[in-house]
Design an enzyme around this catalytic site. Structure first.
Site, PDB file in Angstrom:
ATOM      1  N   GLY A 101       0.782  -1.226   0.000  1.00  0.00           N
ATOM      2  CA  GLY A 101       0.000   0.000   0.000  1.00  0.00           C
ATOM      3  C   GLY A 101       0.812   1.274   0.000  1.00  0.00           C
ATOM      4  O   GLY A 101       0.239   2.372  -0.086  1.00  0.00           O
ATOM      5  N   ALA A 102       2.141   1.176   0.068  1.00  0.00           N
ATOM      6  CA  ALA A 102       2.967   2.380   0.117  1.00  0.00           C
ATOM      7  C   ALA A 102       2.841   3.201  -1.158  1.00  0.00           C
ATOM      8  O   ALA A 102       2.743   4.435  -1.114  1.00  0.00           O
ATOM      9  CB  ALA A 102       4.422   2.007   0.362  1.00  0.00           C
ATOM     10  N   ASP A 120       0.333   3.342  -3.288  1.00  0.00           N
ATOM     11  CA  ASP A 120      -0.977   3.988  -3.362  1.00  0.00           C
ATOM     12  C   ASP A 120      -1.041   5.197  -2.424  1.00  0.00           C
ATOM     13  O   ASP A 120      -1.621   6.231  -2.763  1.00  0.00           O
ATOM     14  CB  ASP A 120      -2.080   2.999  -2.999  1.00  0.00           C
ATOM     15  CG  ASP A 120      -2.144   1.820  -3.939  1.00  0.00           C
ATOM     16  OD1 ASP A 120      -1.763   1.968  -5.121  1.00  0.00           O
ATOM     17  OD2 ASP A 120      -2.573   0.732  -3.499  1.00  0.00           O
TER      18      ASP A 120
END
Length: 308
Positions: A249-250, A252
């Site tokens: 998720g980094a 995003d």
């Protein structure tokens, strides 16, 4: 309507607790995950307006996805489809390696189609954000992405794309021309060096991507930070030193930080500062989007002026 509009598949997420082989997991959590909805949630948490469109199945996972995205402050346009909601199963095999298995072929999300697009809302948005994931899901999903882009362009809406190549969905040979075509239609593009190399020379990715047309090119490079070419000006930002809890998720979160600041009218250097801080924050908490930071949390992490 104004703000960010995005579309794509969000999946149910079964995540093993702890680190080690899946067969040795002591328990599991159930959440949601999808690149586009992650960005929409990240923008909302940072004070921006955002809307997510996608198809979900007539099942508990689909209901959870729609309700949880809405609960995060995102305007949610969930189209109920007769097909099942896709799932992903994730476990951390070691502290350095995360494995994700997808169960999405024929899913509700993959059946996204041009007819699902609300033209009035698209043309009223400030930014349309799409990724290279959705065009890989099906012919109809690909058509929906390209139609959304063309509708936005015709209305003068800024188009953003995160290349987000997924090797499990399509080959480099199949993906390259499609992703190049999308990037050529965008105003803002995000890519890793490896993703950019799918369709441009690798020697200077920002400059090569800019030659395709985007005025704002941001090459995100994980722990090495980012390099950008924005309106002809080259900018760099190092990554923030943090303790990694969950790397998923980094990217995003980085995109959400940049786009939230762009919606707020911040200058390019400030957008990158916020993007780096949001990406760093994301890896310090588990989950794809549940820990998306607000402005005060980013300021506490980086000491930067991100309180717009």
């Amino acid at each position: 309507m104004s703000g960010l509009f995005t579309l794509g598949e969000t999946l149910g997420l079964v995540a093993a607790n702890g680190i080690g082989p899946l067969g040795h997991a002591q328990g599991f959590s159930f959440g949601i995950g999808g690149a586009e909805s992650n960005v929409a949630i990240g923008v909302a948490r940072l004070g921006g307006e955002s809307t997510w469109l996608g198809r979900v199945g007539p099942d508990a996972a689909g209901t959870l996805i729609a309700s949880r995205i809405a609960a995060m402050g995102v305007r949610t346009l969930a189209v109920t489809d007769e097909a099942f909601t896709g799932l992903m199963v994730r476990h951390r095999r070691s502290g350095e390696f995360t494995q994700v298995d997808y169960h999405r072929a024929g899913s509700a999300g993959s059946r996204l189609a041009p007819a699902d697009l609300p033209a009035a809302e698209l043309t009223g948005a400030t930014i349309l954000h799409v990724t290279g994931i959705t065009p890989a899901l099906s012919e109809t999903a690909r058509a929906a992405v390209f139609q959304a882009v063309e509708t936005a362009r015709a209305a003068g809406v800024t188009v953003s794309i995160d290349v987000n190549y997924r090797a499990k969905l399509w080959s480099r040979f199949d993906a390259g021309p499609v992703l190049r075509d999308l990037v050529a239609r965008a105003d803002i593009v995000f890519a890793s060096p490896e993703e950019a190399a799918l369709f441009v020379p690798a020697d200077d990715a920002p400059a090569e991507l800019a030659k395709l047309g985007p005025a704002e090119v941001i090459v995100k490079d994980g722990g090495r930070g980012c390099v950008a070419l924005i309106e002809g000006v080259r900018l760099t930002r190092p990554a923030l030193p943090v303790t990694v809890v969950d790397p998923v998720g980094a990217g995003d979160a980085f995109v959400a930080g940049y786009l939230a600041d762009r919606l707020a009218g911040a200058p390019a250097d400030a957008r990158l500062t916020t993007a780096i801080a949001a990406g760093a924050f994301a890896v310090t908490v588990p989950g794809d989007c549940e820990g998306a930071p607000n402005r005060a949390e980013l300021a506490a992490l980086s000491g930067a002026d991100v309180q717009r």
